[in-house]
Design an enzyme around this catalytic site. Structure first.
Site, PDB file in Angstrom:
ATOM      1  N   ASP A   1       0.876  -1.171   0.000  1.00  0.00           N
ATOM      2  CA  ASP A   1       0.000   0.000   0.000  1.00  0.00           C
ATOM      3  C   ASP A   1       0.910   1.217   0.000  1.00  0.00           C
ATOM      4  O   ASP A   1       1.523   1.539   1.005  1.00  0.00           O
ATOM      5  CB  ASP A   1      -0.896  -0.031   1.241  1.00  0.00           C
ATOM      6  CG  ASP A   1      -1.658   1.276   1.424  1.00  0.00           C
ATOM      7  OD1 ASP A   1      -1.690   2.080   0.475  1.00  0.00           O
ATOM      8  OD2 ASP A   1      -2.210   1.470   2.506  1.00  0.00           O
TER       9      ASP A   1
ATOM     10  N   LYS B   1       2.950  11.571  -3.423  1.00  0.00           N
ATOM     11  CA  LYS B   1       2.009  10.734  -4.177  1.00  0.00           C
ATOM     12  C   LYS B   1       0.999  11.596  -4.945  1.00  0.00           C
ATOM     13  O   LYS B   1       0.534  11.228  -6.012  1.00  0.00           O
ATOM     14  CB  LYS B   1       1.261   9.816  -3.219  1.00  0.00           C
ATOM     15  CG  LYS B   1       0.344   8.827  -3.900  1.00  0.00           C
ATOM     16  CD  LYS B   1      -0.362   7.989  -2.874  1.00  0.00           C
ATOM     17  CE  LYS B   1      -1.294   6.974  -3.512  1.00  0.00           C
ATOM     18  NZ  LYS B   1      -2.025   6.225  -2.496  1.00  0.00           N
TER      19      LYS B   1
ATOM     20  N   GLU C   1      -7.272   0.792  -4.494  1.00  0.00           N
ATOM     21  CA  GLU C   1      -7.232   0.745  -3.033  1.00  0.00           C
ATOM     22  C   GLU C   1      -8.539   0.287  -2.394  1.00  0.00           C
ATOM     23  O   GLU C   1      -8.531  -0.610  -1.557  1.00  0.00           O
ATOM     24  CB  GLU C   1      -6.775   2.100  -2.486  1.00  0.00           C
ATOM     25  CG  GLU C   1      -5.263   2.254  -2.628  1.00  0.00           C
ATOM     26  CD  GLU C   1      -4.769   3.681  -2.459  1.00  0.00           C
ATOM     27  OE1 GLU C   1      -5.560   4.553  -2.094  1.00  0.00           O
ATOM     28  OE2 GLU C   1      -3.570   3.903  -2.696  1.00  0.00           O
TER      29      GLU C   1
ATOM     30  N   ASP D   1     -12.963   5.309   1.247  1.00  0.00           N
ATOM     31  CA  ASP D   1     -11.511   5.356   1.420  1.00  0.00           C
ATOM     32  C   ASP D   1     -11.030   6.798   1.377  1.00  0.00           C
ATOM     33  O   ASP D   1     -10.808   7.362   0.318  1.00  0.00           O
ATOM     34  CB  ASP D   1     -10.848   4.507   0.312  1.00  0.00           C
ATOM     35  CG  ASP D   1      -9.335   4.573   0.373  1.00  0.00           C
ATOM     36  OD1 ASP D   1      -8.795   5.141   1.347  1.00  0.00           O
ATOM     37  OD2 ASP D   1      -8.693   4.058  -0.547  1.00  0.00           O
TER      38      ASP D   1
END
Lengths: 560, 562
Positions: free
Chosen positions: B9, B71, B148, B171
């Site tokens: 992850d 990211k 994800e 999420d």
């Protein structure tokens, strides 16, 4: 491989989404998307297809339940309208044909297709053989069934494969009805069912005398059928009949369907078409006549559309491509269909290059066949539209044709509820609203205005629908808004109406802007009145706001 | 075990690595017993690269020495200056991945070569490619990019494959927000729809709160103190999930924060969250009432203010059985086991969808005027993957020789509002207008694979000349051989139906029979062949089957031999 075998299950009655999921899950273990992408895509497609099919079926059932629960329970018809037989609670006995049709209806509704095919329909056929006077009723009732229960589940297993025996079909034609034949024709063409097309065309050929009947037999459709098969001799035979029938009557009295059939027939027969057309084109009939006379107009258009398929016609075109004709074509240009444009182009070219030697037209035979097929299918679609219009307009002109046998009230009520529902569903899709009964006042108003507008534009169906809905009490006969805003100027009122019916998502931007301005004006006015304590204005304001929200949603959807 | 695949992850604020062993997917820890590796890269004074907790410490001391939250810049041209050196987000990610790889090797005592990496479902093509590049730099072969939320659902579902349930995964991570709706039945974990935003997360809440506080209390934050300030605000934000007020000390100044402050600061973010939820529910075709449970993952989903939103839409449906921090990594580990065909998960199949609509830019001729910039979708969003679809486009004029095929990703009708993915130039399209076949017609085929990567193939129909392209942001970054290998892998997906064996066979048989028949039968057969060829050309899969079947039926009737 059909979708069911792809999923590894049998298509059977009572199949549930759960069964489907289980089957899919089982197959999926051996067709993992990462290991066998191609196999997976196929499986997935089959799964999605099957899901849709089941959903459709469920939809039909749900719908029925929905409107049964939404309409006030159909109270046993009040005592004085129904003649009582014996005891007061005795169930009303239906006439035999209606009873049998009702049974078939019930079987289909419960999904018992097999029972319907094996028991109900043969019983009906048997009964009809000894009661030819009831063909007409049977015809209209069966076509209702076709419309209510489209092909269920697997097209191969579906009940619509039920094809009445030839005797019945001929009987129908003899009683001047053609609902069932038409429904089957549509079905056969849509499904590309070659066998059925051939079967139907053969029936019509074998009973040519029927084609002379004054009532409209679907002449043009059968002609198309024969062409689509393609059975040239058969097409010629039908064409012959069409030709005879058409030449016997004068141009003016031909209805649109026949006009098209006739122009096709002349081409199929390769017989005198040139003479006829040169009559029209060589100024014995003027361009003005064509423009003014609807029938001639159809001749002309039919001719234009067909010309591309006939090699010899090209030479003919060269001879009669006059200035007049070109002007005429240009007059129609904006509304020409694709094959018609092709024909128009030939004329144009011929006219321009009348001095230069003809270009060699090498067309592969195969190609042209295919093209003509496509054209025919297109035209057939057109027919469907035309014949709908002409059917209803005929019904309008002639005295209404009451069924020879009165329908039982329950059955009539059933049909009416069904129709009510289908109208509302259709309108709901068009106007973009939910149509749960009873309708709110606002929705009633919107439907009324929409239908009135359509009726004004010449849609006979809309007129009928409106009348029907009013009779059924689904929408009130009087508009509550008319009287309420008596103090509005006529112009404002009409604008408001326009606003309410502004449901066409394709409205040009300008129109929308204008409508918005009017809307704003109205809103201001209403707000003011509402502030002054006018209850009606308050409600109307709410309505406007709802209306605007729903339209905005439409616009947003369009943007996406 | 040999060639073990790890699950990763790669998060905005921290990253986790996991592995599937002994029937369970479990999170691996480093020498210090930490499972969470902060996604931060920094350079120490002597120039060595620091990653994880040490980098985080270094960043607190000297904000200019490192970088966090990179990211969010994946797939862009952003560059960071670390103590004077220039780093790209891809390189930073690669450093984190290398660290995770090292951790796993250390914990498992074996070398690791491949991984499953999770990415936000809403990551675009370029962002996914950037992730692949990062992995390549870190010496990891990416077996699969998993979305994800899908991973989170997998973490929940892999131990209960028989349960039948509809799940919504919420999420909200540090920097990205995804919502996914899934259905679980009979071991099938099927994603119905995904929606999200790639720039919405816990960090945004911190930013908004920080701005709000700065303007409210008129605090001046010097650049060198910015990291400390952010850390303090972040802590305060977390505290607000437990109580209504909190106070923190910043450089001797006492700052009080109330729940009202957070509400005011995050109003806009909350609206965006609701919007995404609504879109996803709409796309799934499932009413909100049919959702059985809501899985919350991502650290930011712990925030009280976010919990309230979820509770208001799905009262009493929040499932607390998964760990919001670790669920995604655990799911990635399960996916790794699925790829290894581990027997513990052999009854589970996962299907995912494409999060975006993919299409090309077209011009339209309306009323004689050519207008540019319309989006013509080829693959709709939320189509189950893998999928391969094609459309035919044409030149405007027979003298037009070139088409510049611009590929876009997004939902707007106008390409200017969508995301440009890349372009593909085609020439040799000018043709003789009198030819029967339209020489200007181009078949554009989009192939979307299970990693959410797009391959575009354009074929000029008249000459059958093909041009293929896998889209990447900056050409040259990836080895040519790698692209070729990727192409090889995608190959099984794109067989034209005309060339599929059963169809080929049917046609050949029909051609043979054509020679045997005469008269009406022959004309009929011709009619059937024409239609079959037509639907094959259109690639209309529904029709191909039915038309093919009717052709076969006819042939069976007429074939003398059979």
């Amino acid at each position: 491989m059909n979708i069911w075998s792809e999923l590894g299950i049998e298509c059977r009655e009572g199949l549930t989404q759960k069964d489907l999921k289980r089957a899919y899950a089982k197959k999926l273990k051996g067709t993992r998307p990462d290991r066998d992408p191609k196999g997976f895509q196929q499986l997935r497609k089959a799964y999605e297809c099957a899901q849709l099919m089941l959903r459709d079926e469920r939809y039909v059932e749900d719908d029925e339940e929905e409107f049964v629960s939404d309409t006030p329970p159909v109270s046993p018809p009040s005592d004085h309208t129904i003649p009582q037989l014996g005891g007061a609670t005795a169930p009303v006995e239906l006439p035999p044909l209606q009873r049998m049709m009702q049974a078939a209806h019930d079987h289909l509704r419960e999904g018992k297709i097999g029972t319907a095919l094996r028991e109900a329909f043969p019983e009906i056929e048997h009964y009809l053989l000894s009661h030819p006077s009831e063909y007409r009723l049977w015809s209209s009732m069966l076509s209702e069934l076709y419309a209510t229960f489209p092909v269920l589940l697997d097209p191969v297993e579906g009940w619509a494969r039920y094809i009445p025996s030839e005797t019945l079909l001929v009987g129908e034609l003899q009683s001047d009805q053609h609902y069932v034949i038409s429904a089957l024709t549509d079905y056969a063409v849509q499904r590309d069912d070659f066998e059925l097309q051939k079967h139907l065309a053969q029936i019509i050929i074998d009973h040519q005398e029927l084609l002379y009947s004054p009532r409209l037999v679907p002449l043009s459709s059968s002609l198309c059928l024969a062409l689509a098969i393609p059975r040239v001799t058969m097409a010629k035979e039908i064409g012959e009949v069409a030709y005879k029938r058409a030449s016997a009557s004068s141009h003016d009295s031909l209805i649109v369907d026949d006009a098209i059939a006739f122009s096709q027939a002349t081409f199929i027969l390769e017989r005198q078409p040139r003479k006829l057309w040169s009559d029209i084109l060589n100024q014995r009939v003027s361009a003005k006549d064509i423009q003014e006379n609807e029938t001639l107009n159809y001749y002309f258009r039919g001719f234009l559309g067909k010309i591309i398929e006939d090699k010899e016609m090209v030479n003919f075109v060269k001879r009669c491509a006059s200035y007049d004709v070109i002007r005429l074509i240009n007059h129609y240009r904006p509304s020409l269909s694709i094959p018609e444009v092709a024909g128009a182009k030939l004329f144009n070219d011929a006219y321009i290059s009348s001095a230069t030697p003809p270009q060699k037209q090498v067309e592969k035979k195969r190609r042209s066949w295919f093209k003509s097929l496509i054209c025919i299918l297109l035209i057939l679609k057109g027919f469907a539209l035309f014949s709908n219009i002409s059917k209803s307009s005929k019904a309008d002109l002639d005295e209404p044709t009451p069924p020879t046998v009165e329908l039982a009230p329950e059955y009539r009520e059933g049909l009416a509820v069904m129709r009510e529902h289908s109208i509302l569903k259709r309108l709901g899709e068009r106007i973009g609203m939910t149509t749960t009964l009873p309708l709110s006042e606002e929705y009633q108003e919107r439907i009324r205005i929409y239908l009135e507008k359509q009726a004004k534009e010449g849609r006979i169906r809309a007129k009928h629908d409106l009348q029907f809905l009013m009779e059924r009490g689904v929408i009130s006969t009087e508009s509550p808004y008319e009287s309420r805003y008596a103090d509005m100027s006529a112009e404002e009122l009409s604008k408001a109406k326009e606003l309410l019916s502004a449901v066409d998502p394709n409205l040009v931007a300008k129109e929308v802007k204008r409508a918005k301005k009017v809307e704003e004006l109205l809103e201001q006015r209403l707000r003011q009145k509402a502030k002054e304590g006018d209850k009606d204005a308050e409600r109307a304001l709410k309505f406007f706001l709802i209306n605007r929200v729903s339209r905005n949603m439409h616009e947003n959807q369009d943007d996406e | 075990m040999e060639n073990q695949i790890i699950g990763i992850d790669l998060g905005t604020t921290f990253s986790i690595v996991s592995v599937y062993e002994a029937g369970r997917s479990q999170v691996l820890r480093n020498e210090l017993g930490e499972a969470l590796t902060p996604s931060i890269v920094a350079l120490s004074k002597d120039g060595t690269t620091l990653v994880g907790t040490p980098a985080k410490e270094r960043l607190l001391a000297n904000p200019k020495s490192g970088v966090a939250c990179f990211k969010r810049d994946m797939g862009t041209d952003a560059m960071y200056s670390l103590s004077g050196k220039s780093w790209s987000p891809v390189e930073c990610s690669a450093v984190v991945l290398r660290e995770l790889k090292r951790m796993a090797e250390q914990a498992l005592g074996t070398t690791i070569g491949s991984a499953v990496i999770s990415v936000p479902a809403y990551f675009r093509d370029t962002q996914r490619l950037a992730t692949l590049k990062a992995a390549e730099f870190a010496g990891l072969k990416v077996e699969r990019l998993i979305n994800e939320p899908t991973a989170a659902a997998l973490a929940y579902g892999y131990q209960r494959p028989e349960e039948e349930t509809n799940i919504l995964v919420f999420d909200l991570g540090g920097g990205t927000f995804d919502v996914t709706i899934l259905e679980i039945f009979d071991g099938v974990i099927e994603v119905k729809a995904s929606a999200g935003e790639s720039h919405l997360g816990g960090e945004d809440y911190t930013d908004q709160l920080s701005e709000h506080l700065v303007s409210k209390h008129e605090i001046k934050v010097a650049t060198e103190d910015s990291a400390k300030w952010r850390k303090a605000v972040n802590t305060a934000k977390c505290c607000l999930s437990r109580g209504d007020t909190t106070t923190f000390d910043f450089l001797g100044q006492s700052v009080s924060v109330t729940r009202e402050d957070l509400d005011a600061a995050s109003a806009e973010l909350n609206t965006r969250i609701r919007g995404v939820l609504k879109k996803c529910i709409y796309d799934s075709g499932m009413p909100a009432s049919e959702i059985d449970q809501v899985l919350c993952v991502g650290g930011a989903s712990r925030m009280g203010i976010v919990k309230e939103i979820i509770e208001s839409i799905f009262p009493g449906k929040v499932n607390l059985s998964v760990d919001p921090d670790e669920a995604i990594a655990i799911g990635a580990g399960v996916q790794a086991a699925l790829i290894e065909l581990n027997e513990g998960v052999e009854d589970i199949v996962l299907t995912d969808v494409s999060p975006h609509t993919m299409g090309v830019m077209v011009s339209k001729k309306r009323g004689g005027v050519i207008t540019k910039g319309f989006f013509s979708p080829i693959i709709d969003r939320n189509t189950t993957l893998p999928v391969s679809k094609s459309e035919v486009y044409s030149t405007f004029h027979h003298e037009q020789d070139e088409i510049d095929l611009k590929v876009y990703q997004g939902e707007s009708r106008f390409t200017k509002d969508n995301h440009f993915v890349g372009n593909l130039k085609l020439n040799g399209l000018s043709h003789d207008p009198n030819e029967e076949q339209n020489g200007g017609a181009v078949e554009v085929r989009f192939t979307y694979d299970m990693n959410g990567l797009l391959e575009v193939e354009a074929t000029i129909i008249s000459t059958q000349r093909k041009i293929t392209k896998v889209f990447e942001q900056r050409p040259g970054m990836m080895d040519k051989n790698d692209i070729k290998a990727a192409l090889e892998k995608l190959k099984p997906l794109k067989i034209h139906p005309r060339d599929a064996l059963p169809n080929r066979y049917k046609l050949e048989r029909a051609y043979g029979l054509y020679e045997d028949l005469i008269g009406d039968d022959r004309a009929l057969l011709e009619h059937f062949i024409d239609r079959f060829e037509h639907v094959l050309g259109e690639q209309d899969f529904d029709q191909i089957d039915s038309v093919g079947e009717s052709l076969e039926r006819f042939m069976n009737q007429k074939s003398p031999a059979k």
